[in-house]
Scaffold this active site. Structure first.
Site, PDB file in Angstrom:
ATOM      1  N   SER A 114      41.252  20.645 -21.081  1.00 43.20           N
ATOM      2  CA  SER A 114      40.314  21.493 -21.803  1.00 43.20           C
ATOM      3  C   SER A 114      38.910  21.058 -21.415  1.00 43.20           C
ATOM      4  O   SER A 114      38.707  19.936 -20.940  1.00 43.20           O
ATOM      5  CB  SER A 114      40.536  21.409 -23.314  1.00 43.20           C
TER       6      SER A 114
ATOM      7  N   GLU B 123      34.557  21.221 -22.319  1.00 44.49           N
ATOM      8  CA  GLU B 123      33.527  21.453 -23.326  1.00 44.49           C
ATOM      9  C   GLU B 123      32.223  21.888 -22.668  1.00 44.49           C
ATOM     10  O   GLU B 123      31.788  21.305 -21.679  1.00 44.49           O
ATOM     11  CB  GLU B 123      33.302  20.184 -24.148  1.00 44.49           C
TER      12      GLU B 123
ATOM     13  N   ASP C 111      25.950  15.087 -37.237  1.00 43.06           N
ATOM     14  CA  ASP C 111      24.958  14.046 -37.496  1.00 43.06           C
ATOM     15  C   ASP C 111      23.627  14.680 -37.836  1.00 43.06           C
ATOM     16  O   ASP C 111      23.366  15.839 -37.514  1.00 43.06           O
ATOM     17  CB  ASP C 111      24.807  13.136 -36.275  1.00 43.06           C
TER      18      ASP C 111
ATOM     19  N   PHE D 214      23.713   8.594 -24.655  1.00 42.47           N
ATOM     20  CA  PHE D 214      24.833   9.178 -25.390  1.00 42.47           C
ATOM     21  C   PHE D 214      25.692   8.088 -26.018  1.00 42.47           C
ATOM     22  O   PHE D 214      26.113   8.196 -27.168  1.00 42.47           O
ATOM     23  CB  PHE D 214      25.706  10.017 -24.438  1.00 42.47           C
TER      24      PHE D 214
ATOM     25  N   HIS E 171      40.415  16.081 -22.068  1.00 47.21           N
ATOM     26  CA  HIS E 171      39.315  16.943 -22.475  1.00 47.21           C
ATOM     27  C   HIS E 171      38.063  16.473 -21.745  1.00 47.21           C
ATOM     28  O   HIS E 171      37.692  15.294 -21.838  1.00 47.21           O
ATOM     29  CB  HIS E 171      39.094  16.874 -23.989  1.00 47.21           C
TER      30      HIS E 171
END
Length: 306
Positions: free
Chosen positions: A27, A29, A121, A230, A280
């Site tokens: 998958s 994103e 967040d 990140f 993913h």
């Protein structure tokens, strides 16, 4: 002498990527584009992965609904024009339950059947999460609320290195268990850079009777500084050796791409050896690296060798 024997044995081993049967699913994103040029870049990435027949593609959602309309439009277009199963992200940040319900109802009407449900967040880095006074206070509550709207397929987040807000690793696993018990059908992990990190986490999740699929989130790194930012935000450990691999490649984008694909593919191959068959990919709206990794793992476009 022992070192030489070890080296010879290593040299005689088959390729890590030889003869893989392609028995994986993937998958991908994406994030909603801000400009027409970014829209073209995103659509090119979607079309690149379309023929791999991904399990689904997901589209992120900005803090406080800052990308709400763009997320909706992007997901709707992917479903309508690319014919791919698309999941929309939805968070608890700065929204009442009524507002969240309205967004979910709109998704369902647009053909969205899969939601990635996240607490989210605060918009300001480092600021604590504060629930909306009339909103959902946790991803667990959000999952329950979404299932009151419609029978969505729901994915939640998992943290192999523990969420920064968690008291400890066990409390973080307990929180994941509550989200699953609320009705989530799978969990995608935050990115990590060591296969053992995920495999140990998977074992601990099983000990906690978490029985849904745990899908490792993979971030192919081309910009080390960006990846480190990140990692700091989500509590992921960034190994120092990555800096050395990319040292001197600032002005060599093609070389950075090759190094990035190699590092991420090796991680995925180690996970594969540990029994992982679902991946993913955090694409950052560029699919070339993720596509290359899937290819090395034996995945082929529909109609080719699978």
């Amino acid at each position: 002498m022992l070192d030489r024997v070890r080296e010879q044995r290593t040299a005689a081993e088959p390729s890590l990527f030889a003869s893989l049967p392609g028995d994986i699913s993937a998958s991908f994103e994406f994030f909603p584009p801000k400009t027409e040029r970014m829209e073209e870049q995103l659509w090119d990435a979607v079309l690149q992965v379309r023929d791999l027949r991904p399990a689904f593609v997901s589209v992120t959602y900005g803090a406080g609904g800052s990308t709400r309309e763009r997320t909706h439009n992007t997901v709707a277009r992917i479903i309508a024009e690319a014919g791919l199963p698309a999941a929309a992200h939805l968070t608890c940040v700065d929204a009442s339950r009524a507002e969240t319900r309205a967004v979910a109802e709109r998704y369902w009407s647009a053909g969205v059947r899969h939601i990635v449900a996240l607490r989210g967040d605060a918009g300001t880095p480092g600021a604590p999460f504060t629930p909306h006074p009339e909103g959902y206070a946790s991803a667990e509550e959000l999952v329950r609320g979404l299932l009151e709207v419609a029978p969505f397929e729901i994915t939640v987040a998992a943290y192999p290195e523990t969420h920064p807000d968690a008291v400890c690793a066990r409390s973080d696993l307990d929180n994941l268990k509550r989200k699953i018990d609320a009705g989530a059908t799978r969990a995608i992990t935050q990115f990590f850079f060591d296969a053992e990190t995920f495999l140990r986490f998977r074992d601990k999740a099983e000990e906690c009777c978490i029985g849904v699929p745990l899908i490792p989130g993979i971030l192919p790194v081309t910009n080390v500084a960006q990846a480190r930012r990140f990692a700091e935000q989500c509590g992921a450990h960034m190994p120092e050796w990555l800096d050395g691999l990319f040292d001197g490649l600032d002005e060599r984008p093609a070389a950075r791409q090759l190094v990035a694909a190699t590092v991420a593919a090796e991680l995925c191959r180690k996970l594969y050896a540990g029994g992982v068959r679902q991946f993913h990919f955090y694409t950052l709206n560029r699919a070339e690296l993720s596509y290359a990794i899937c290819h090395m793992l034996g995945m082929r476009p529909h109609g080719g060798r699978a």
